[in-house]
Design a protein around this motif. Structure first.
Motif, PDB file in Angstrom:
ATOM      1  N   UNK A   1       0.838  -1.210   0.000  1.00  0.00           N
ATOM      2  CA  UNK A   1       0.000   0.000   0.000  1.00  0.00           C
ATOM      3  C   UNK A   1       0.871   1.258   0.000  1.00  0.00           C
ATOM      4  N   UNK A   2       1.995   1.231   0.709  1.00  0.00           N
ATOM      5  CA  UNK A   2       2.912   2.388   0.696  1.00  0.00           C
ATOM      6  C   UNK A   2       3.400   2.646  -0.725  1.00  0.00           C
ATOM      7  N   UNK A   3       3.788   1.575  -1.398  1.00  0.00           N
ATOM      8  CA  UNK A   3       4.317   1.732  -2.753  1.00  0.00           C
ATOM      9  C   UNK A   3       3.229   2.239  -3.701  1.00  0.00           C
ATOM     10  N   UNK A   4       2.015   1.776  -3.518  1.00  0.00           N
ATOM     11  CA  UNK A   4       0.913   2.235  -4.370  1.00  0.00           C
ATOM     12  C   UNK A   4       0.694   3.742  -4.163  1.00  0.00           C
ATOM     13  N   UNK A   5       0.788   4.199  -2.919  1.00  0.00           N
ATOM     14  CA  UNK A   5       0.663   5.649  -2.662  1.00  0.00           C
ATOM     15  C   UNK A   5       1.760   6.405  -3.402  1.00  0.00           C
ATOM     16  N   UNK A   6       2.983   5.867  -3.325  1.00  0.00           N
ATOM     17  CA  UNK A   6       4.108   6.528  -4.014  1.00  0.00           C
ATOM     18  C   UNK A   6       3.831   6.591  -5.515  1.00  0.00           C
ATOM     19  N   UNK A   7       3.289   5.520  -6.078  1.00  0.00           N
ATOM     20  CA  UNK A   7       2.981   5.488  -7.519  1.00  0.00           C
ATOM     21  C   UNK A   7       1.870   6.479  -7.854  1.00  0.00           C
ATOM     22  N   UNK A   8       0.911   6.577  -6.941  1.00  0.00           N
ATOM     23  CA  UNK A   8      -0.230   7.458  -7.149  1.00  0.00           C
ATOM     24  C   UNK A   8       0.190   8.920  -7.163  1.00  0.00           C
ATOM     25  N   UNK A   9       1.247   9.222  -6.404  1.00  0.00           N
ATOM     26  CA  UNK A   9       1.775  10.588  -6.374  1.00  0.00           C
ATOM     27  C   UNK A   9       2.755  10.808  -7.525  1.00  0.00           C
ATOM     28  N   UNK A  10       3.471   9.755  -7.892  1.00  0.00           N
ATOM     29  CA  UNK A  10       4.593   9.905  -8.831  1.00  0.00           C
ATOM     30  C   UNK A  10       4.159  10.420 -10.196  1.00  0.00           C
ATOM     31  N   UNK A  11       3.063   9.904 -10.730  1.00  0.00           N
ATOM     32  CA  UNK A  11       2.700  10.303 -12.105  1.00  0.00           C
ATOM     33  C   UNK A  11       2.140  11.728 -12.133  1.00  0.00           C
ATOM     34  N   UNK A  12       1.069  12.026 -11.362  1.00  0.00           N
ATOM     35  CA  UNK A  12       0.543  13.397 -11.460  1.00  0.00           C
ATOM     36  C   UNK A  12       1.563  14.463 -11.038  1.00  0.00           C
ATOM     37  N   UNK A  13       2.459  14.159 -10.082  1.00  0.00           N
ATOM     38  CA  UNK A  13       3.415  15.163  -9.606  1.00  0.00           C
ATOM     39  C   UNK A  13       4.784  15.063 -10.288  1.00  0.00           C
ATOM     40  N   UNK A  14       4.877  14.231 -11.304  1.00  0.00           N
ATOM     41  CA  UNK A  14       6.045  14.158 -12.198  1.00  0.00           C
ATOM     42  C   UNK A  14       7.363  13.882 -11.450  1.00  0.00           C
ATOM     43  N   UNK A  15       7.246  12.999 -10.476  1.00  0.00           N
ATOM     44  CA  UNK A  15       8.384  12.699  -9.600  1.00  0.00           C
ATOM     45  C   UNK A  15       9.593  12.142 -10.356  1.00  0.00           C
ATOM     46  N   UNK A  16       9.340  11.178 -11.243  1.00  0.00           N
ATOM     47  CA  UNK A  16      10.456  10.529 -11.940  1.00  0.00           C
ATOM     48  C   UNK A  16      11.092  11.506 -12.928  1.00  0.00           C
ATOM     49  N   UNK A  17      10.246  12.287 -13.633  1.00  0.00           N
ATOM     50  CA  UNK A  17      10.788  13.291 -14.563  1.00  0.00           C
ATOM     51  C   UNK A  17      11.689  14.285 -13.830  1.00  0.00           C
ATOM     52  N   UNK A  18      11.231  14.733 -12.668  1.00  0.00           N
ATOM     53  CA  UNK A  18      12.024  15.692 -11.883  1.00  0.00           C
ATOM     54  C   UNK A  18      13.352  15.088 -11.460  1.00  0.00           C
ATOM     55  N   UNK A  19      13.320  13.855 -10.991  1.00  0.00           N
ATOM     56  CA  UNK A  19      14.548  13.185 -10.542  1.00  0.00           C
ATOM     57  C   UNK A  19      15.498  12.994 -11.719  1.00  0.00           C
ATOM     58  N   UNK A  20      14.918  12.709 -12.914  1.00  0.00           N
ATOM     59  CA  UNK A  20      15.767  12.512 -14.104  1.00  0.00           C
ATOM     60  C   UNK A  20      16.474  13.820 -14.496  1.00  0.00           C
ATOM     61  N   UNK A  21      15.770  14.952 -14.358  1.00  0.00           N
ATOM     62  CA  UNK A  21      16.378  16.250 -14.673  1.00  0.00           C
ATOM     63  C   UNK A  21      17.607  16.467 -13.789  1.00  0.00           C
ATOM     64  N   UNK A  22      17.442  16.197 -12.499  1.00  0.00           N
ATOM     65  CA  UNK A  22      18.552  16.445 -11.573  1.00  0.00           C
ATOM     66  C   UNK A  22      19.737  15.510 -11.830  1.00  0.00           C
ATOM     67  N   UNK A  23      19.439  14.296 -12.321  1.00  0.00           N
ATOM     68  CA  UNK A  23      20.514  13.319 -12.545  1.00  0.00           C
ATOM     69  C   UNK A  23      21.154  13.480 -13.919  1.00  0.00           C
ATOM     70  N   UNK A  24      20.532  14.258 -14.805  1.00  0.00           N
ATOM     71  CA  UNK A  24      21.075  14.356 -16.168  1.00  0.00           C
ATOM     72  C   UNK A  24      22.285  15.300 -16.202  1.00  0.00           C
ATOM     73  N   UNK A  25      23.215  15.102 -17.167  1.00  0.00           N
ATOM     74  CA  UNK A  25      24.405  15.948 -17.225  1.00  0.00           C
ATOM     75  C   UNK A  25      24.051  17.430 -17.445  1.00  0.00           C
ATOM     76  N   UNK A  26      22.926  17.696 -18.137  1.00  0.00           N
ATOM     77  CA  UNK A  26      22.524  19.096 -18.358  1.00  0.00           C
ATOM     78  C   UNK A  26      22.056  19.762 -17.068  1.00  0.00           C
ATOM     79  N   UNK A  27      21.568  18.947 -16.138  1.00  0.00           N
ATOM     80  CA  UNK A  27      21.182  19.459 -14.824  1.00  0.00           C
ATOM     81  C   UNK A  27      19.926  20.302 -14.849  1.00  0.00           C
ATOM     82  N   UNK A  28      19.753  21.082 -13.798  1.00  0.00           N
ATOM     83  CA  UNK A  28      18.540  21.860 -13.540  1.00  0.00           C
ATOM     84  C   UNK A  28      18.722  23.278 -14.051  1.00  0.00           C
ATOM     85  N   UNK A  29      17.893  23.726 -14.995  1.00  0.00           N
ATOM     86  CA  UNK A  29      18.079  25.089 -15.511  1.00  0.00           C
ATOM     87  C   UNK A  29      17.700  26.174 -14.496  1.00  0.00           C
TER      88      UNK A  29
END
Ligand code: 8YV
Length: 332
Positions: free
Chosen positions: A109-137
């Motif tokens: 259930x904890x993981x499902x909550x995380x998934x439920x937040x992750x898509x609408x709040x763009x969690x993975x996209x945000x984390x990918x920006x920070x990890x990319x060599x171009x970084x955060x503008x």
């Protein structure tokens, strides 16, 4: 336990403490390399073992069960879902099946909550920006805007233990709880969750902002979220599935995501695990799909409690009692 120790074959590498205890109690054959057994190896196991301990990655179908020797008395699944085992075929052969419920409810259930937040709040996209060599503008008012979760309607498909645990968490996040289930749950639970029961799954789907799939996979729930039902879902809605891939028509879901007929999805389970298609990868790059590798219940604590349950089920069975987590053939 009296007499000879039962011979137990474990198909995958389990936590060390669980394996040590199993070795003390039983005549245990472990899989220390953790390479999944082939079908012929599974057949060999059921021909020799008194107990088979499979996991979700082993398909114990009728063909395997029919080749079991008379000594096979128990299939003690290391997992809650038992769709990997043909329970009816086992029952016909007089083989008892057990699973490991309850100990993975909260983690999942904890993981499902995380998934439920992750898509609408763009969690993975945000984390990918920070990890990319171009970084955060840098911060900008209109950048990385997602959709608010609080105040929305959550439709739970399957209000069992995990569904109710998701509902409790979601309520604290300000979501209103709606559900579809084979049977209406006890009025006390409905009241606690302030949950609305929908007799018609179709009508519920058409009105929800987030849909969470929490029912078991059985012949009756195969493609329950069919192409037709996916078309009922609002284009602003999100779909979350940490139950089983087979419950959603995956191709139809991918079509809907590509066409923008559904806003996004988070999947921890897939129809053809562990394969991931290039379509899925593309959707995930576009931020429309968050994919996780079937890790809903993957905690150190959970895995060791699952192992404990397997041991208790085997011991009670060989002590001549009904094991606590016996699974009966479905009435579907
Ligand atoms: C387990 C699961 O990791 O228990 C289940 O039903 O889906 C997973 O969380 C897996 O099944 C272990 O066999």
């Amino acid at each position: 336990m009296t007499g000879k120790k039962p011979q137990v074959v474990v198909t995958r590498k389990l936590p060390d403490a669980v394996e040590t205890r199993m070795r003390e109690l039983f005549d245990t054959e472990l899989n220390l390399d953790d390479v999944p057994l082939t079908q012929p190896q599974l057949v060999a196991a059921v021909k020799s073992a008194d107990v088979l301990v499979p996991t979700v990655s082993d398909k114990i179908d009728e063909a395997i069960i029919n080749q079991a020797g008379d000594q096979l008395k128990l299939i003690a699944n290391f997992g809650n879902g038992t769709d990997n085992i043909d329970i009816a075929a086992a029952s016909r052969r007089g083989i008892t099946v057990t699973n490991t419920p309850r100990v993975l409810t909260d983690d999942t259930a904890d993981m499902i909550m995380a998934m439920m937040l992750a898509v609408p709040r763009r969690l993975v996209e945000g984390a990918q920006v920070m990890a990319s060599p171009d970084g955060w503008p840098g911060w900008s008012p209109n950048w990385m805007l997602g959709r608010r979760v609080s105040g929305k309607r959550l439709g739970i498909l399957g209000m069992g233990r995990i569904g109710a645990a998701v509902a409790r968490r979601a309520k604290a996040f300000g979501l209103s709880i709606h559900y579809s289930n084979r049977q209406r749950v006890h009025p006390d639970l409905e009241e606690e969750l302030e949950a609305t029961y929908w007799e018609s799954l179709d009508q519920m789907l058409a009105r929800m902002d987030i849909i969470s799939v929490n029912c078991p996979f059985t012949p009756a729930t195969f493609h329950l979220l069919s192409k037709r039902r996916l078309e009922l879902i609002q284009p602003t809605a999100y779909v979350v599935n940490a139950a089983r891939g087979e419950i959603i028509d995956e191709e139809a879901l991918l079509d809907a995501l590509e066409a923008g007929r559904i806003s996004g999805a988070a999947l921890d389970v897939f129809e053809n695990e562990p394969a991931v298609s290039s379509r899925m990868r593309k959707l995930s790059e576009q931020g429309k799909l968050v994919m996780l590798p079937h890790m809903g219940s993957a905690t150190v604590e959970g895995r060791s409690e699952m192992g404990e349950k397997v041991i208790i089920n085997i011991r009670t069975f060989f002590d001549g009692h009904r094991p606590p987590d016996r699974v009966l053939p479905s009435r579907d």
